[in-house]
Design a protein around this motif. Structure first.
Motif, PDB file in Angstrom:
ATOM      1  N   GLY A  73      26.395  42.017 -10.154  1.00  0.00           N
ATOM      2  CA  GLY A  73      27.849  41.869 -10.118  1.00  0.00           C
ATOM      3  C   GLY A  73      28.559  43.179 -10.434  1.00  0.00           C
ATOM      4  O   GLY A  73      29.522  43.566  -9.771  1.00  0.00           O
ATOM      5  N   GLN A  74      28.075  43.869 -11.454  1.00  0.00           N
ATOM      6  CA  GLN A  74      28.704  45.133 -11.848  1.00  0.00           C
ATOM      7  C   GLN A  74      28.555  46.194 -10.760  1.00  0.00           C
ATOM      8  O   GLN A  74      29.519  46.892 -10.422  1.00  0.00           O
ATOM      9  CB  GLN A  74      28.065  45.645 -13.148  1.00  0.00           C
ATOM     10  CG  GLN A  74      28.391  44.788 -14.361  1.00  0.00           C
ATOM     11  CD  GLN A  74      27.379  44.968 -15.477  1.00  0.00           C
ATOM     12  OE1 GLN A  74      26.412  45.721 -15.356  1.00  0.00           O
ATOM     13  NE2 GLN A  74      27.591  44.258 -16.579  1.00  0.00           N
ATOM     14  N   ASP A  75      27.341  46.311 -10.197  1.00  0.00           N
ATOM     15  CA  ASP A  75      27.096  47.339  -9.182  1.00  0.00           C
ATOM     16  C   ASP A  75      27.914  47.106  -7.912  1.00  0.00           C
ATOM     17  O   ASP A  75      28.454  48.050  -7.334  1.00  0.00           O
ATOM     18  CB  ASP A  75      25.599  47.389  -8.823  1.00  0.00           C
ATOM     19  CG  ASP A  75      24.745  47.913  -9.965  1.00  0.00           C
ATOM     20  OD1 ASP A  75      25.328  48.303 -10.993  1.00  0.00           O
ATOM     21  OD2 ASP A  75      23.509  47.930  -9.825  1.00  0.00           O
ATOM     22  N   THR A  76      27.997  45.828  -7.470  1.00  0.00           N
ATOM     23  CA  THR A  76      28.770  45.563  -6.252  1.00  0.00           C
ATOM     24  C   THR A  76      30.255  45.815  -6.483  1.00  0.00           C
ATOM     25  O   THR A  76      30.924  46.393  -5.628  1.00  0.00           O
ATOM     26  CB  THR A  76      28.586  44.106  -5.765  1.00  0.00           C
ATOM     27  OG1 THR A  76      28.698  43.227  -6.874  1.00  0.00           O
ATOM     28  CG2 THR A  76      27.255  43.910  -5.071  1.00  0.00           C
ATOM     29  N   ALA A  77      30.773  45.399  -7.648  1.00  0.00           N
ATOM     30  CA  ALA A  77      32.194  45.597  -7.940  1.00  0.00           C
ATOM     31  C   ALA A  77      32.521  47.089  -7.950  1.00  0.00           C
ATOM     32  O   ALA A  77      33.541  47.526  -7.404  1.00  0.00           O
ATOM     33  CB  ALA A  77      32.564  44.961  -9.277  1.00  0.00           C
ATOM     34  N   LYS A  78      31.642  47.875  -8.544  1.00  0.00           N
ATOM     35  CA  LYS A  78      31.874  49.313  -8.641  1.00  0.00           C
ATOM     36  C   LYS A  78      31.830  49.950  -7.245  1.00  0.00           C
ATOM     37  O   LYS A  78      32.711  50.730  -6.874  1.00  0.00           O
ATOM     38  CB  LYS A  78      30.814  49.951  -9.545  1.00  0.00           C
ATOM     39  CG  LYS A  78      31.065  51.419  -9.825  1.00  0.00           C
ATOM     40  CD  LYS A  78      30.064  51.960 -10.830  1.00  0.00           C
ATOM     41  CE  LYS A  78      30.319  53.428 -11.137  1.00  0.00           C
ATOM     42  NZ  LYS A  78      30.357  54.272  -9.939  1.00  0.00           N
ATOM     43  N   ALA A  79      30.818  49.601  -6.451  1.00  0.00           N
ATOM     44  CA  ALA A  79      30.698  50.165  -5.104  1.00  0.00           C
ATOM     45  C   ALA A  79      31.917  49.802  -4.266  1.00  0.00           C
ATOM     46  O   ALA A  79      32.451  50.631  -3.531  1.00  0.00           O
ATOM     47  CB  ALA A  79      29.422  49.660  -4.435  1.00  0.00           C
ATOM     48  N   LEU A 106      36.917  51.550  -1.865  1.00  0.00           N
ATOM     49  CA  LEU A 106      38.266  51.117  -1.488  1.00  0.00           C
ATOM     50  C   LEU A 106      39.312  52.157  -1.910  1.00  0.00           C
ATOM     51  O   LEU A 106      40.274  52.424  -1.188  1.00  0.00           O
ATOM     52  CB  LEU A 106      38.579  49.758  -2.119  1.00  0.00           C
ATOM     53  CG  LEU A 106      39.902  49.127  -1.694  1.00  0.00           C
ATOM     54  CD1 LEU A 106      39.881  48.777  -0.209  1.00  0.00           C
ATOM     55  CD2 LEU A 106      40.209  47.870  -2.501  1.00  0.00           C
ATOM     56  N   LYS A 107      39.111  52.749  -3.094  1.00  0.00           N
ATOM     57  CA  LYS A 107      40.074  53.747  -3.579  1.00  0.00           C
ATOM     58  C   LYS A 107      40.107  54.965  -2.663  1.00  0.00           C
ATOM     59  O   LYS A 107      41.139  55.611  -2.506  1.00  0.00           O
ATOM     60  CB  LYS A 107      39.724  54.169  -5.013  1.00  0.00           C
ATOM     61  CG  LYS A 107      40.219  53.163  -6.050  1.00  0.00           C
ATOM     62  CD  LYS A 107      39.712  53.518  -7.443  1.00  0.00           C
ATOM     63  CE  LYS A 107      39.882  52.340  -8.385  1.00  0.00           C
ATOM     64  NZ  LYS A 107      38.945  52.422  -9.520  1.00  0.00           N
ATOM     65  N   LYS A 108      38.967  55.267  -2.048  1.00  0.00           N
ATOM     66  CA  LYS A 108      38.926  56.378  -1.085  1.00  0.00           C
ATOM     67  C   LYS A 108      39.660  56.013   0.198  1.00  0.00           C
ATOM     68  O   LYS A 108      40.391  56.818   0.762  1.00  0.00           O
ATOM     69  CB  LYS A 108      37.462  56.721  -0.748  1.00  0.00           C
ATOM     70  CG  LYS A 108      36.876  57.749  -1.686  1.00  0.00           C
ATOM     71  CD  LYS A 108      35.519  58.199  -1.171  1.00  0.00           C
ATOM     72  CE  LYS A 108      34.657  58.604  -2.341  1.00  0.00           C
ATOM     73  NZ  LYS A 108      33.309  58.058  -2.262  1.00  0.00           N
ATOM     74  N   LEU A 109      39.442  54.787   0.653  1.00  0.00           N
ATOM     75  CA  LEU A 109      40.032  54.357   1.918  1.00  0.00           C
ATOM     76  C   LEU A 109      41.524  54.093   1.793  1.00  0.00           C
ATOM     77  O   LEU A 109      42.290  54.385   2.694  1.00  0.00           O
ATOM     78  CB  LEU A 109      39.342  53.078   2.420  1.00  0.00           C
ATOM     79  CG  LEU A 109      37.857  53.162   2.749  1.00  0.00           C
ATOM     80  CD1 LEU A 109      37.294  51.778   3.015  1.00  0.00           C
ATOM     81  CD2 LEU A 109      37.622  54.063   3.951  1.00  0.00           C
ATOM     82  N   GLY A 147      28.893  46.608  -1.205  1.00  0.00           N
ATOM     83  CA  GLY A 147      30.226  46.873  -1.755  1.00  0.00           C
ATOM     84  C   GLY A 147      31.085  47.675  -0.789  1.00  0.00           C
ATOM     85  O   GLY A 147      32.268  47.390  -0.593  1.00  0.00           O
ATOM     86  N   ARG A 148      30.474  48.687  -0.152  1.00  0.00           N
ATOM     87  CA  ARG A 148      31.249  49.529   0.769  1.00  0.00           C
ATOM     88  C   ARG A 148      31.620  48.779   2.044  1.00  0.00           C
ATOM     89  O   ARG A 148      32.720  48.958   2.566  1.00  0.00           O
ATOM     90  CB  ARG A 148      30.453  50.791   1.104  1.00  0.00           C
ATOM     91  CG  ARG A 148      30.376  51.748  -0.062  1.00  0.00           C
ATOM     92  CD  ARG A 148      29.622  52.996   0.301  1.00  0.00           C
ATOM     93  NE  ARG A 148      29.517  53.884  -0.849  1.00  0.00           N
ATOM     94  CZ  ARG A 148      28.821  55.017  -0.851  1.00  0.00           C
ATOM     95  NH1 ARG A 148      28.184  55.401   0.234  1.00  0.00           N
ATOM     96  NH2 ARG A 148      28.775  55.762  -1.927  1.00  0.00           N
ATOM     97  N   SER A 149      30.698  47.943   2.546  1.00  0.00           N
ATOM     98  CA  SER A 149      31.026  47.139   3.741  1.00  0.00           C
ATOM     99  C   SER A 149      32.230  46.255   3.438  1.00  0.00           C
ATOM    100  O   SER A 149      33.143  46.127   4.259  1.00  0.00           O
ATOM    101  CB  SER A 149      29.841  46.249   4.131  1.00  0.00           C
ATOM    102  OG  SER A 149      28.690  47.014   4.340  1.00  0.00           O
ATOM    103  N   ALA A 150      32.232  45.668   2.247  1.00  0.00           N
ATOM    104  CA  ALA A 150      33.347  44.797   1.852  1.00  0.00           C
ATOM    105  C   ALA A 150      34.638  45.595   1.729  1.00  0.00           C
ATOM    106  O   ALA A 150      35.712  45.122   2.110  1.00  0.00           O
ATOM    107  CB  ALA A 150      33.022  44.105   0.541  1.00  0.00           C
ATOM    108  N   ALA A 151      34.534  46.824   1.218  1.00  0.00           N
ATOM    109  CA  ALA A 151      35.726  47.657   1.057  1.00  0.00           C
ATOM    110  C   ALA A 151      36.327  48.002   2.414  1.00  0.00           C
ATOM    111  O   ALA A 151      37.558  48.028   2.575  1.00  0.00           O
ATOM    112  CB  ALA A 151      35.377  48.929   0.285  1.00  0.00           C
ATOM    113  N   GLU A 152      35.458  48.272   3.411  1.00  0.00           N
ATOM    114  CA  GLU A 152      35.947  48.561   4.764  1.00  0.00           C
ATOM    115  C   GLU A 152      36.790  47.387   5.277  1.00  0.00           C
ATOM    116  O   GLU A 152      37.844  47.568   5.876  1.00  0.00           O
ATOM    117  CB  GLU A 152      34.778  48.778   5.722  1.00  0.00           C
ATOM    118  CG  GLU A 152      33.953  50.015   5.433  1.00  0.00           C
ATOM    119  CD  GLU A 152      34.563  51.275   6.037  1.00  0.00           C
ATOM    120  OE1 GLU A 152      35.202  51.169   7.103  1.00  0.00           O
ATOM    121  OE2 GLU A 152      34.399  52.345   5.422  1.00  0.00           O
TER     122      GLU A 152
END
Lengths: 398, 294
Positions: free
Chosen positions: A178-184, A189-192, A152-157
C-alpha cells in the motif's frame, strides 16, 4: 574376471537406473498461498502454472523429453512459512528451481534462500520494488510480476487525464504494498500535474473489516479523485461499505482502483453491487476483443482447463512465470541454475499478452496490466472492463 | 471539524458496534453459562455468512429472499452448534479449561478446512435486500437504510435477551445454571438440555451476525479468525459473561475505532488495543463484569 566386471557394471547401472529415471523430471518448487484469504488468488495462480506444465509435457517436455514436475506447497501467506517451505523443497524434494510466493512480504523473504542455495527463483506476483532493489538483487532472483512503480505510475497517467480533477486523495493499506503504490502514484502524478493538490491520505490496516470511519474521514476532505490499491476481498468490503454512503457519487466515480480491483473474481463477488463507473486494473480479462490471437487462444485453453466460462484473472501470473523458466532452461540447454540464471538475462518470450523481456539490469519483466472503465454489461451478471487497455509498462520502469 | 462529519463517524461506529455485539453476545452468553471460552464462535459466524450466501444462490439473488437466507443460516448454525455440543463439547465440561480451549481451537481449524472443501477459496458477496437498499440524509450525512436496521437490531436483541433472562422461567434457570450447575441438577432441572439450548442460542447469534454482515462485507476464508479477535476485545472491555457489558463494550469499541483515526490516523487499532490493555490491568473482569469467584 570379465564376468565380474560385467556384473559390477550391471550392478552400478542398476543402482543408477532409478536415479536416472527420477532425474528425468525437472522439479519446480511452487510455494504459494493456498489457505486463508489470499488463497482466492493463490489457487488460480497455481492452476495457471499447472496448465503450462501440462502443455509443455504434452508437447514432449524440455531438453529432449524431460518432463516438468510441479511441487506446490502452502505458504499460508506468511513470510516465515514461505521461507520454511522453500527450504524444505530445496533440501528434501531437491527441487531444481523455485517459482512462486505471493505477497510483498513473502517474495523478499524467500529471495535470500534462493541466493544461499544458488537456485533460480522467479516471483510471479510479488510487486514490491524492494524485491529487486539494487541492494537486494542477486543473480538468481527474477520477477515476471508487475511492480509497485509500474502500477502506481500507470494509475497516475490515468488520473492526470481525468477532467476537472484538482484535489486528490489516497486509500491504501498501511504495509509495504500500500505504501509503495501510494508513493509511486503521487510522485508520478506531481510530475504530470503539478497543479494537483493532495488533500487526504487514509491508511486502513491490512485486513480492516470496517472502512466506514476511513470513508467518512476522506469524504470530509472533499477530494475529487481517489487512488486506491485495496486488493481482493479488501476492495470488496471497502466498496460495499463506501457505495451506500455515497462515496463514489461524491467523487463522481473518479476512483482509480489498482490492486486488481477490476479482476473478474472481484466483479463476480460483487455482482450488481460493484461501483460501476470507476477505473480499475486486472492481470487478465477474458474479453479482450482487440487483443492478439495468442491471448484468445490462451483464454480458450484456460476455459477448458479450469472448466470455467469466465475464468479467473490470476492463472496468467503462474503461467507466465513458468513460461519464463522454460524459456530459460531451453536457452541454457541445461537445468544448472547458474546457466539458467545467465540465460534469463534479457531473455524474450511470447506470453499470451504479447512479448515479454526479463531485463538484464534489474531482472524485472515489462509486465503490464489491463486498465479500463468498469461498466455493467447486460451480457454478464457482473461488472466488466470496457475498452480494456493493456498498458505496456516499459516507459514507467526507470 | 464539521458536525455532519462527527455525526457520520458516530453512526459508522454504531453500525460496526451493533454487528459486533450480535457476535460477541453469543460468545459472552456461552461463557457466562457454560464457562467455555469458545474460539470456534468466529467459525460459526463464518459458516453463517457462507450459508446465507448459499441459500441466496438457491432462491435467486437480489430479492427479499435475503431474509429467508438470514433466518435459514442462523438456524443452520444453531443446529451445527447443537450437534457439536451434544457429540463433542459435552465430554469436556469436567476437564480443565485448557482442554476446552484447545478443543475449540481445533474446531476453528477443522471448520475452516471444511468450509474450504465445500465453498472453495473464492470470495462471495450478497446484495442488500431491495427493501433496505436505499439511504437517507441526516445532518448532511448519508445513512444507508441497512446500516440503520443494524443499529436498531442491536438494542432490540439486547432488550429481548434482558427480558428472556430476567422475566422468564427458562431465563431464571439459565441464571441459576450459571451460578451452580450441580445444585440446579439436584433440584430436578434438566441441565444437559439447558446447556445444549444455550450453546445453540449462542451459535444462532453467531450465525445471525455472519448472515447479516454479508451485504456489507466480503465472504472470504479467514473471516472467522479476524472476527474472533474483535469479539474477544469487546467482551474483555465489557466483561466476560456480562450481557450488558458486551453491549456497551461493543459501543465503546465501535466509537473508539471510529474516532480513533482522527487522533492517530495511521494507528487506528492502537486506541482499541490500548483501551483493552488498560481494562485488563485496572479491571480484569471488564468495565461491567463482576470478579469471578468460584
Amino acid at each position: 574376471m570379465r564376468v565380474r566386471r560385467l556384473l559390477g557394471a550391471a550392478c552400478a547401472f542398476a543402482g543408477v537406473l532409478p536415479f536416472a529415471a527420477a532425474a528425468q523430471d525437472i522439479k519446480v518448487g511452487f510455494p504459494m498461498i493456498l489457505s486463508g484469504p489470499g488463497a482466492l488468488s493463490g489457487e488460480p495462480a497455481l492452476r495457471g502454472a499447472e496448465m503450462l506444465v501440462e502443455e509443455v509435457n504434452a508437447a514432449g517436455g524440455v531438453l529432449n523429453g524431460r518432463k516438468l514436475r510441479l511441487i506446490a506447497r502452502d505458504t499460508k501467506g506468511a513470510a516465515d512459512e514461505a521461507v520454511r517451505v522453500a527450504r524444505e523443497m530445496i533440501l528434501k524434494d531437491e527441487v531444481n528451481f523455485l517459482v512462486g510466493t505471493f505477497t510483498s512480504a513473502e517474495g523478499p523473504a524467500v529471495s535470500p534462500i534462493a541466493k544461499e542455495n544458488q537456485i533460480v527463483f522467479i516471483a510471479p506476483v510479488t510487486k514490491t520494488d524492494q524485491l529487486t532493489a539494487p541492494d537486494k538483487l542477486h543473480p538468481y532472483v527474477f520477477r515476471t510480476a508487475s511492480t509497485t512503480t509500474i502500477e502506481g505510475r500507470s494509475a497516475a497517467e490515468l488520473a492526470a487525464k481525468l477532467p476537472n480533477v484538482k484535489r486528490v486523495a489516497t486509500m491504501t493499506q498501511d504495509y509495504a504494498y500500500g505504501q509503495d503504490t501510494a508513493k509511486a502514484f503521487l510522485d508520478h502524478l506531481k510530475k504530470l500535474r503539478p497543479d494537483i493538490e493532495v488533500v487526504d491520505q487514509q491508511w486502513p490496516k491490512l485486513g480492516e473489516a470496517d472502512y466506514t470511519p476511513f470513508i467518512n474521514a476522506q469524504m470530509a476532505k472533499k477530494p475529487d479523485a481517489v487512488f486506491s490499491s485495496l486488493w481482493g476481498g479488501h476492495f470488496v468490503t471497502f466498496a460495499k461499505q463506501a457505495k451506500p454512503l455515497g462515496y463514489f457519487d461524491a467523487i463522481k466515480n473518479n476512483f482509480i482502483g489498482a490492486g486488481e480491483a477490476g479482476a473478474i473474481e472481484t466483479a463476480k463477488a460483487m455482482g450488481s453491487d460493484y461501483p460501476a463507473g470507476i477505473w480499475a486494473n486486472s492481470y487478465d480479462i477474458s474479453n479482450w476483443e482487440s487483443g492478439p490471437q495468442s491471448h484468445k487462444d490462451y483464454i480458450a485453453r484456460l476455459r477448458k482447463f479450469t472448466k470455467d466460462e469466465n475464468p479467473s484473472s490470476w492463472p496468467i501470473t503462474g503461467y507466465v512465470a513458468m513460461q519464463a523458466l522454460v524459456a530459460g532452461i531451453k536457452k541454457a540447454n541445461s537445468i544448472d541454475s547458474d546457466k539458467v540464471a545467465k540465460a534469463l538475462l534479457d531473455i524474450t518470450f511470447d506470453a499470451p499478452t504479447g512479448q515479454i523481456t526479463l531485463r538484464g539490469k534489474d531482472h524485472n519483466a515489462n509486465r503490464g496490466q489491463f486498465w479500463g472503465l468498469m461498466v455493467m454489461d447486460p451480457k454478464y451478471p457482473f461488472a466488466v472492463m470496457a475498452e480494456a487497455n493493456y498498458l505496456e509498462p516499459t516507459k514507467f520502469m526507470d | 471539524m464539521e458536525p455532519s462529519f462527527i455525526f457520520g463517524q458516530f453512526v459508522g461506529g454504531l453500525t460496526a458496534a451493533m454487528t459486533l455485539f450480535l457476535i460477541a453476545s453469543g460468545l459472552s452468553l456461552i461463557f457466562g453459562v457454560l464457562r467455555v471460552l469458545n474460539f470456534a464462535h468466529g467459525s460459526f459466524y463464518m459458516i453463517g455468512a457462507y450459508l446465507a450466501w448459499q441459500i441466496v444462490q438457491w432462491i435467486g439473488p437480489g430479492g427479499e429472499g435475503f431474509w429467508l437466507a438470514v433466518l435459514g443460516a442462523a438456524v443452520g448454525v444453531a443446529v451445527l452448534g447443537g450437534v457439536i455440543e451434544r457429540l463433542l463439547l459435552r465430554h469436556l465440561y469436567r476437564r480443565e479449561e485448557l482442554y476446552q480451549l484447545l478443543f475449540t481451537y481445533a474446531l476453528v481449524l477443522v471448520i475452516a478446512d471444511m468450509a474450504k472443501l465445500v465453498w472453495g477459496t473464492q470470495q462471495f458477496g450478497v446484495s442488500r435486500p431491495p427493501s433496505l437498499a436505499g439511504s437517507f440524509q441526516v445532518f448532511d450525512t448519508t445513512v444507508p437504510h441497512y446500516n440503520l436496521f443494524l443499529v436498531l437490531l442491536g438494542p432490540a436483541i439486547a432488550l429481548g435477551f434482558w427480558y428472556f433472562l430476567n422475566r422468564t422461567r427458562t431465563g431464571r434457570m439459565i441464571r441459576a445454571a450459571a451460578l451452580d450447575r450441580e445444585m440446579l441438577g439436584t433440584l430436578g432441572a434438566n441441565v444437559d438440555r439447558l446447556y445444549t439450548g444455550m450453546f445453540m442460542l449462542g451459535s444462532f447469534l453467531a450465525g445471525l451476525g455472519g448472515a447479516l454482515v454479508t451485504p456489507i462485507k466480503s465472504i472470504i476464508p479467514g473471516m472467522d479468525v479476524a472476527i474472533i479477535v474483535e469479539a474477544f476485545i469487546v467482551v474483555v472491555i465489557g466483561g466476560l459473561g456480562s450481557f450488558w457489558g458486551t453491549f456497551f463494550g461493543a459501543i465503546i469499541y465501535g466509537q473508539v475505532l471510529s474516532f480513533g483515526i482522527l487522533i492517530f490516523p495511521r494507528f487506528s487499532s492502537f486506541a482499541v488495543f490500548a483501551l483493552m490493555a488498560a481494562v485488563l490491568i485496572l479491571r480484569p473482569w471488564g468495565l461491567f463484569g463482576r470478579p469471578i469467584s468460584r
